[in-house]
Design an enzyme around this catalytic site. Structure first.
Site, short mmCIF file in Angstrom:
data_model
loop_
_atom_site.label_atom_id
_atom_site.label_comp_id
_atom_site.label_asym_id
_atom_site.label_seq_id
_atom_site.Cartn_x
_atom_site.Cartn_y
_atom_site.Cartn_z
CD GLU A 242 50.64 55.85 75.49
OE1 GLU A 242 49.42 55.28 75.46
OE2 GLU A 242 51.81 55.47 75.26
CB CYS B 224 18.77 58.20 56.43
SG CYS B 224 18.28 59.82 55.34
CD GLU B 225 22.98 54.54 59.65
OE1 GLU B 225 23.11 53.65 60.61
OE2 GLU B 225 24.11 54.40 58.81
NE ARG C 209 33.19 59.19 73.05
CZ ARG C 209 32.50 59.13 74.23
NH1 ARG C 209 31.41 60.05 74.52
NH2 ARG C 209 33.02 57.86 75.05
CE1 TYR D 287 33.34 53.47 70.82
CE2 TYR D 287 33.05 55.79 70.84
CZ TYR D 287 33.84 54.70 70.24
OH TYR D 287 34.82 55.04 69.60
NE ARG E 183 37.29 59.02 77.43
CZ ARG E 183 36.72 58.46 76.37
NH1 ARG E 183 35.62 59.06 75.91
NH2 ARG E 183 37.07 57.45 75.90
N GLY F 99 43.56 56.69 79.46
CA GLY F 99 42.51 56.14 80.03
C GLY F 99 41.55 56.80 80.98
N1 LLP Z 1 47.27 55.37 74.53
C1 LLP Z 1 46.91 54.42 73.81
C2 LLP Z 1 47.82 53.19 73.32
C3 LLP Z 1 45.41 54.36 73.29
O1 LLP Z 1 44.97 53.34 72.43
C4 LLP Z 1 44.35 55.36 73.92
C5 LLP Z 1 43.36 55.14 73.38
C6 LLP Z 1 44.97 56.50 74.53
C7 LLP Z 1 46.35 56.34 74.98
C8 LLP Z 1 44.34 57.57 75.09
O2 LLP Z 1 43.17 57.07 75.87
P1 LLP Z 1 42.28 58.13 76.75
O3 LLP Z 1 43.02 58.72 77.74
O4 LLP Z 1 41.93 59.07 75.53
O5 LLP Z 1 41.39 57.42 77.25
N2 LLP Z 1 36.65 56.63 70.58
C9 LLP Z 1 36.62 56.13 71.97
C10 LLP Z 1 37.80 56.22 72.61
C11 LLP Z 1 38.84 55.17 72.05
C12 LLP Z 1 40.06 55.19 72.64
C13 LLP Z 1 41.35 54.50 72.03
N3 LLP Z 1 42.51 54.53 72.51
C14 LLP Z 1 35.65 57.11 72.67
O6 LLP Z 1 35.09 57.82 71.80
O7 LLP Z 1 35.22 56.68 73.83
#
Ligand code: LLP
Length: 440
Positions: free
Chosen positions: A294, A361-362, A329, A333, A297, A260
């Site tokens: 984990e 086309c959106e 994205r 979002y 991003r 996250g």
């Molecule tokens: N662990 C779990 C259980 C997750 O569901 C996620 C992301 C992560 C780790 C990694 O999260 P990060 O460190 O990348 O924030 N498509 C969206 C983001 C979806 C995240 C889903 N889960 C976007 O483009 O902002």
């Protein structure tokens, strides 16, 4: 169309966007450089739209995060969903990262890239029996279990295979990460995790079921989090639960703290590894817990750009050859991504507010509205920044647009790491039944 730029909080200038990103530099002749490579060279060779990733940047970010965790018993399990290219996985594996996977496909990619099964954790709310069996075969480190029913399912598969599955219970700490509603996961009412109050009972159940070995707890509260307060709150609840479980005689060795960590798409306000590590230290001091994180991003997001060419300037709209099918994205979002012209002369010109869109086309196929940019002309190239995470992995072939190629930069070198999808591949596997051509 043209719009007005809010005076109170103006968008960063192109010079500010570049200055905030150590991997980018504007060269008077060669234009925008990524690490040591002129992005024009990649666009010349592979055409646009094309993704470019920086291996050196990914490596440096992983090293910075790992260094911040020094002294903690903490391990990085890269969230493969952010960018699952084999070369990206290899860079991070060589930097010492394990993997967090959420499907059989991601597990296969991680193994294929050389990440040992023992360094893989398996998250996600819908693991199938086939995926559970594949993960047991690979000898993964742990399943992060999301429900009582899933505990039963893993127990069934493991017992039938004569294996013991290491399981961690993913608890929902009921903390609002204060991020976009589509990517928050840790509130009661989100579909993720076991309700906090049920965790004790389920831990005991996991200990009693055949084929399971409970090893700890897991949590993940959301994505693109740039403040520490939600982590502090979630980790405090996790630490309390670990103490309760241990007091009841359960061994709790590990805590997976999730991902996250956010990055600075618009403003240079990304999560700071040392500060995050400080929160971990404060929350779990003296608890003798093996910690996992984990991140997805944070490791790869800034380390990728999407290069595009202006197809046409139409009544104030700048139409690119990249679209929402490539980078979803902004459409999904309302995400803000920096846009920087590749040519130095363009980047220095006075800015005017422009709407930058794709050809799909959106109306949602919009990369930026009223963005202060130098006037752009047909044929100009731009880089859409911070597209290394949740970029190519979320692409589709909507509007029958082939998947874009990818280049990997490493310092002064670069190589293509994915070819542009041939048009014929768009209908690969499709068939037209003969009966459609029967009769009149
Ligand atoms: N662990 C779990 C259980 C997750 O569901 C996620 C992301 C992560 C780790 C990694 O999260 P990060 O460190 O990348 O924030 N498509 C969206 C983001 C979806 C995240 C889903 N889960 C976007 O483009 O902002």
């Amino acid at each position: 169309m043209f719009g007005t730029v809010p005076l109170a909080d103006p968008d960063p200038t192109i010079a500010e966007l570049i200055a905030a990103r150590p991997h980018l530099r504007m060269h008077a002749q060669d234009g925008l450089l990524f690490e040591g490579v002129p992005l024009n060279a990649i666009a010349d060779a592979l055409a646009t739209p094309v993704w470019a990733y920086g291996a050196g940047t990914m490596r440096a970010r992983l090293a910075a995060l790992t260094a911040a965790l020094a002294g903690l018993d903490a391990h990085v399990h890269y969230a493969v969903k952010a960018n699952d290219h084999l070369a990206v996985l290899r860079v991070l594996a060589r930097g010492g990262a394990g993997a967090d996977v959420v499907s059989g496909g991601e597990l296969a990619r991680a193994l294929r890239a050389g990440i040992p099964g023992g360094r893989v954790v398996f998250s996600g709310v819908g693991k199938t029996a086939a995926e559970i069996a594949a993960a047991l075969d690979a000898g993964i480190a742990q399943f992060n279990v999301e429900s009582a029913r899933e505990l039963d399912a893993i127990s069934d598969v493991a017992a039938a295979m004569g294996r013991t599955a290491p399981v961690a219970l993913r608890v929902n700490p009921d903390v609002d990460a204060g991020t976009h509603p589509k990517i928050t996961t840790g509130r009661a009412g989100d579909k993720f995790g076991i309700p906090y109050g049920d965790a004790h009972m389920l831990y005991a159940r996991a200990a009693a079921l055949p084929g399971l070995r409970p090893v700890g707890l897991a949590l993940h509260i959301g994505s693109q989090i740039v403040t520490l307060a939600p982590y502090r709150a979630a980790f405090a609840r996790a630490a309390a639960l670990v103490r309760t479980l241990r007091a009841a005689g359960h061994p709790v060795a590990r805590l997976d703290c999730g991902g996250g960590l956010g990055i600075g798409y618009r403003d240079p306000t990304e999560a700071v590894p040392a500060a995050f590590a400080g929160v971990l230290r404060a929350a779990f001091a003296g608890m003798d817990l093996e910690l996992m994180i984990e991140p997805g991003r944070w490791l790869v997001g800034p380390a990728g750009v999407l290069l595009a060419t202006v197809v046409r300037v139409k009544d104030g709209w700048v139409v690119l050859d990249a679209a929402m099918n490539d980078l979803a994205r902004p459409a999904m979002y309302d995400a803000w991504h920096g846009i920087v012209p590749l040519a130095a002369v363009r980047a220095q010109a006075a800015a005017v507010p422009l709407d930058v869109v794709g050809p799909v086309c959106e109306s949602a196929d919009t990369f930026a509205r009223a963005r202060p940019l130098p006037p752009l002309a047909d044929g100009d190239r731009v880089a859409i920044l911070d597209a290394g995470a949740y970029g190519a992995v979320m692409s589709s072939t909507y509007n029958a647009r082939p998947l874009a190629p990818i280049a990997l930069i490493d310092g002064a070198r670069w190589a293509p790491i994915r070819a542009r999808q041939p048009v014929e591949a768009l209908w690969h596997g499709e068939s037209v039944p003969a009966f459609l051509d029967e009769g009149s």
